[in-house]
Design a protein around this motif. Structure first.
Motif, PDB file in Angstrom:
ATOM      1  N   ARG A   1      34.172  37.873  52.290  1.00 17.19           N
ATOM      2  CA  ARG A   1      33.620  36.852  51.393  1.00 17.19           C
ATOM      3  C   ARG A   1      33.671  35.481  52.056  1.00 17.19           C
ATOM      4  NH1 ARG A   1      36.155  36.907  45.692  1.00 17.19           N
ATOM      5  NH2 ARG A   1      38.036  37.045  46.907  1.00 17.19           N
ATOM      6  N   ARG A   2      34.776  35.169  52.695  1.00 18.19           N
ATOM      7  CA  ARG A   2      34.880  33.861  53.355  1.00 18.19           C
ATOM      8  C   ARG A   2      33.877  33.738  54.494  1.00 18.19           C
ATOM      9  NH1 ARG A   2      41.348  33.042  52.955  1.00 18.19           N
ATOM     10  NH2 ARG A   2      41.300  32.055  50.900  1.00 18.19           N
ATOM     11  N   HIS A   3      33.638  34.817  55.208  1.00 17.67           N
ATOM     12  CA  HIS A   3      32.712  34.793  56.344  1.00 17.67           C
ATOM     13  C   HIS A   3      31.251  34.755  55.892  1.00 17.67           C
ATOM     14  CE1 HIS A   3      30.324  36.598  59.633  1.00 17.67           C
ATOM     15  NE2 HIS A   3      31.064  35.792  60.358  1.00 17.67           N
ATOM     16  N   ASN A   4      30.915  35.526  54.864  1.00 15.14           N
ATOM     17  CA  ASN A   4      29.509  35.688  54.475  1.00 15.14           C
ATOM     18  C   ASN A   4      29.045  34.741  53.377  1.00 15.14           C
ATOM     19  OD1 ASN A   4      28.946  37.860  56.267  1.00 15.14           O
ATOM     20  ND2 ASN A   4      30.098  39.202  54.903  1.00 15.14           N
ATOM     21  N   TRP A   5      29.921  34.330  52.509  1.00 11.29           N
ATOM     22  CA  TRP A   5      29.523  33.497  51.367  1.00 11.29           C
ATOM     23  C   TRP A   5      29.914  32.045  51.636  1.00 11.29           C
ATOM     24  CZ3 TRP A   5      31.375  36.775  46.578  1.00 11.29           C
ATOM     25  CH2 TRP A   5      30.724  38.007  46.586  1.00 11.29           C
ATOM     26  N   THR A   6      29.392  31.497  52.710  1.00 12.49           N
ATOM     27  CA  THR A   6      29.778  30.165  53.176  1.00 12.49           C
ATOM     28  C   THR A   6      29.367  29.051  52.215  1.00 12.49           C
ATOM     29  OG1 THR A   6      27.747  30.063  54.482  1.00 12.49           O
ATOM     30  CG2 THR A   6      29.744  30.847  55.593  1.00 12.49           C
ATOM     31  N   TRP A   7      28.447  29.305  51.337  1.00 12.79           N
ATOM     32  CA  TRP A   7      27.966  28.301  50.386  1.00 12.79           C
ATOM     33  C   TRP A   7      28.916  28.140  49.192  1.00 12.79           C
ATOM     34  CZ3 TRP A   7      25.954  33.083  51.211  1.00 12.79           C
ATOM     35  CH2 TRP A   7      25.951  33.960  50.135  1.00 12.79           C
ATOM     36  N   LEU A   8      29.916  28.999  49.101  1.00 14.70           N
ATOM     37  CA  LEU A   8      30.870  28.925  47.995  1.00 14.70           C
ATOM     38  C   LEU A   8      32.209  28.365  48.476  1.00 14.70           C
ATOM     39  CD1 LEU A   8      30.231  32.383  46.308  1.00 14.70           C
ATOM     40  CD2 LEU A   8      29.453  30.156  45.520  1.00 14.70           C
ATOM     41  N   ASP A   9      32.914  27.739  47.577  1.00 16.12           N
ATOM     42  CA  ASP A   9      34.252  27.248  47.865  1.00 16.12           C
ATOM     43  C   ASP A   9      35.238  28.379  47.616  1.00 16.12           C
ATOM     44  OD1 ASP A   9      36.655  25.944  48.152  1.00 16.12           O
ATOM     45  OD2 ASP A   9      36.418  24.682  46.375  1.00 16.12           O
ATOM     46  N   GLY A  10      35.780  28.933  48.684  1.00 13.49           N
ATOM     47  CA  GLY A  10      36.686  30.068  48.565  1.00 13.49           C
ATOM     48  C   GLY A  10      38.152  29.704  48.612  1.00 13.49           C
ATOM     49  N   ASP A  11      38.478  28.441  48.374  1.00 13.52           N
ATOM     50  CA  ASP A  11      39.879  28.019  48.462  1.00 13.52           C
ATOM     51  C   ASP A  11      40.786  28.746  47.472  1.00 13.52           C
ATOM     52  OD1 ASP A  11      39.259  26.270  50.497  1.00 13.52           O
ATOM     53  OD2 ASP A  11      39.170  24.498  49.197  1.00 13.52           O
ATOM     54  N   ASP A  12      40.251  29.147  46.341  1.00 12.53           N
ATOM     55  CA  ASP A  12      41.066  29.817  45.320  1.00 12.53           C
ATOM     56  C   ASP A  12      41.059  31.339  45.451  1.00 12.53           C
ATOM     57  OD1 ASP A  12      41.742  27.378  44.217  1.00 12.53           O
ATOM     58  OD2 ASP A  12      40.090  27.407  42.776  1.00 12.53           O
ATOM     59  N   TRP A  13      40.321  31.871  46.401  1.00 12.17           N
ATOM     60  CA  TRP A  13      40.268  33.317  46.584  1.00 12.17           C
ATOM     61  C   TRP A  13      41.594  33.822  47.142  1.00 12.17           C
ATOM     62  CZ3 TRP A  13      34.922  33.389  49.453  1.00 12.17           C
ATOM     63  CH2 TRP A  13      33.923  33.107  48.536  1.00 12.17           C
ATOM     64  N   ALA A  14      41.990  35.009  46.714  1.00 14.21           N
ATOM     65  CA  ALA A  14      43.263  35.590  47.146  1.00 14.21           C
ATOM     66  C   ALA A  14      43.089  37.070  47.455  1.00 14.21           C
ATOM     67  CB  ALA A  14      44.305  35.410  46.042  1.00 14.21           C
ATOM     68  N   LEU A  15      44.023  37.601  48.198  1.00 12.54           N
ATOM     69  CA  LEU A  15      43.989  39.025  48.548  1.00 12.54           C
ATOM     70  C   LEU A  15      43.899  39.905  47.302  1.00 12.54           C
ATOM     71  CD1 LEU A  15      46.688  39.096  51.363  1.00 12.54           C
ATOM     72  CD2 LEU A  15      44.226  39.461  51.657  1.00 12.54           C
ATOM     73  N   GLU A  16      44.609  39.506  46.244  1.00 17.85           N
ATOM     74  CA  GLU A  16      44.669  40.324  45.032  1.00 17.85           C
ATOM     75  C   GLU A  16      43.354  40.341  44.244  1.00 17.85           C
ATOM     76  OE1 GLU A  16      48.484  39.131  46.528  1.00 17.85           O
ATOM     77  OE2 GLU A  16      46.832  37.888  45.860  1.00 17.85           O
ATOM     78  N   ASP A  17      42.384  39.506  44.621  1.00 15.77           N
ATOM     79  CA  ASP A  17      41.085  39.501  43.927  1.00 15.77           C
ATOM     80  C   ASP A  17      40.437  40.883  43.941  1.00 15.77           C
ATOM     81  OD1 ASP A  17      41.438  36.791  43.517  1.00 15.77           O
ATOM     82  OD2 ASP A  17      39.993  36.192  45.070  1.00 15.77           O
ATOM     83  N   LEU A  18      40.654  41.613  45.011  1.00 17.62           N
ATOM     84  CA  LEU A  18      40.064  42.946  45.117  1.00 17.62           C
ATOM     85  C   LEU A  18      40.482  43.831  43.953  1.00 17.62           C
ATOM     86  CD1 LEU A  18      38.612  45.206  46.935  1.00 17.62           C
ATOM     87  CD2 LEU A  18      40.965  45.851  47.455  1.00 17.62           C
ATOM     88  N   ASP A  19      41.718  43.732  43.521  1.00 14.83           N
ATOM     89  CA  ASP A  19      42.258  44.624  42.498  1.00 14.83           C
ATOM     90  C   ASP A  19      41.422  44.577  41.217  1.00 14.83           C
ATOM     91  OD1 ASP A  19      44.149  44.969  44.450  1.00 14.83           O
ATOM     92  OD2 ASP A  19      45.702  43.831  43.418  1.00 14.83           O
ATOM     93  N   GLY A  20      41.022  43.396  40.795  1.00 14.02           N
ATOM     94  CA  GLY A  20      40.198  43.261  39.602  1.00 14.02           C
ATOM     95  C   GLY A  20      38.781  43.731  39.829  1.00 14.02           C
ATOM     96  N   VAL A  21      38.293  43.560  41.050  1.00 15.33           N
ATOM     97  CA  VAL A  21      36.912  43.939  41.365  1.00 15.33           C
ATOM     98  C   VAL A  21      36.729  45.456  41.320  1.00 15.33           C
ATOM     99  CG1 VAL A  21      35.188  43.967  43.225  1.00 15.33           C
ATOM    100  CG2 VAL A  21      36.409  41.856  42.663  1.00 15.33           C
ATOM    101  N   ILE A  22      37.676  46.198  41.844  1.00 12.30           N
ATOM    102  CA  ILE A  22      37.502  47.652  41.925  1.00 12.30           C
ATOM    103  C   ILE A  22      38.066  48.410  40.727  1.00 12.30           C
ATOM    104  CG2 ILE A  22      37.397  47.632  44.442  1.00 12.30           C
ATOM    105  CD1 ILE A  22      40.278  48.799  44.445  1.00 12.30           C
ATOM    106  N   LEU A  23      38.633  47.701  39.765  1.00 14.35           N
ATOM    107  CA  LEU A  23      39.203  48.340  38.588  1.00 14.35           C
ATOM    108  C   LEU A  23      38.144  49.187  37.880  1.00 14.35           C
ATOM    109  CD1 LEU A  23      41.890  48.396  37.028  1.00 14.35           C
ATOM    110  CD2 LEU A  23      40.971  46.582  35.580  1.00 14.35           C
ATOM    111  N   GLY A  24      38.419  50.456  37.698  1.00 15.37           N
ATOM    112  CA  GLY A  24      37.500  51.358  37.015  1.00 15.37           C
ATOM    113  C   GLY A  24      36.364  51.876  37.889  1.00 15.37           C
ATOM    114  N   GLU A  25      36.381  51.529  39.151  1.00 16.83           N
ATOM    115  CA  GLU A  25      35.311  51.954  40.052  1.00 16.83           C
ATOM    116  C   GLU A  25      35.727  53.163  40.874  1.00 16.83           C
ATOM    117  OE1 GLU A  25      33.991  48.716  42.520  1.00 16.83           O
ATOM    118  OE2 GLU A  25      33.296  47.565  40.784  1.00 16.83           O
ATOM    119  N   THR A  26      34.731  53.879  41.346  1.00 20.24           N
ATOM    120  CA  THR A  26      34.942  54.882  42.377  1.00 20.24           C
ATOM    121  C   THR A  26      34.806  54.142  43.698  1.00 20.24           C
ATOM    122  OG1 THR A  26      34.013  56.658  41.024  1.00 20.24           O
ATOM    123  CG2 THR A  26      34.043  57.002  43.408  1.00 20.24           C
TER     124      THR A  26
END
Length: 150
Positions: free
Chosen positions: A22-47
């Motif tokens: 995300r930091r490499h590809n989404w350069t137009w966004l401010d990723g200062d608040d992004w954290a490693l644990e963000d993934l956990d919420g993203v994949i919740l309930g997913e295969t």
């Protein structure tokens, strides 16, 4: 290359890949608040499918199977250009029971080109927290007809 279902031991790698991509590809966004644990919420309930190259984790894809929705697909930069993304996408498409759906950020032009190359079609546009996106569909007829480019 092997594609398998997520195992808990994959989580640290996937967290790191998700944040770095995300930091490499989404350069137009401010990723200062992004954290490693963000993934956990993203994949919740997913295969989640994990790609392995010579035993090394190389990427992953997250799917909401009931909706035939590809939510995420990320490849480690060290493995890009080696067919990992294509293999993950093919594994995802094989799981679809009807037209596949994804949202791709408009500013992520490389990702859009990748999906178009693999038979996805632009259907509509919209707005999200991360910016404008294009809604893309993968009709099962594309898979059945063999018209998917490789």
């Amino acid at each position: 290359m092997d594609i398998r279902l997520f195992e808990e031991a994959d989580r640290p790698f996937l967290r790191t890949l998700f944040l770095a991509a995300r930091r490499h590809n989404w350069t137009w966004l401010d990723g200062d608040d992004w954290a490693l644990e963000d993934l956990d919420g993203v994949i919740l309930g997913e295969t989640v499918l994990v790609a392995l190259v010579d035993g090394h984790r190389a990427g992953f894809a997250g799917i909401l199977p009931n909706d035939n929705f590809l939510h995420s697909l990320y490849v480690d930069p060290d493995f890009q250009g080696r067919g990992v993304g294509s293999a993950l996408l093919e594994a995802v498409q094989q799981r679809f029971t009807s037209t596949g759906v994804l949202k791709c950020l408009m500013l992520n032009e490389l990702a859009q080109a990748f999906y178009l190359k693999h038979g996805w079609q632009r259907e509509a546009t919209g707005e999200s927290e991360q910016g404008k996106y294009v809604l893309m569909h993968f009709p099962l007829t594309a898979r059945a007809s063999g018209k998917v480019k490789r």
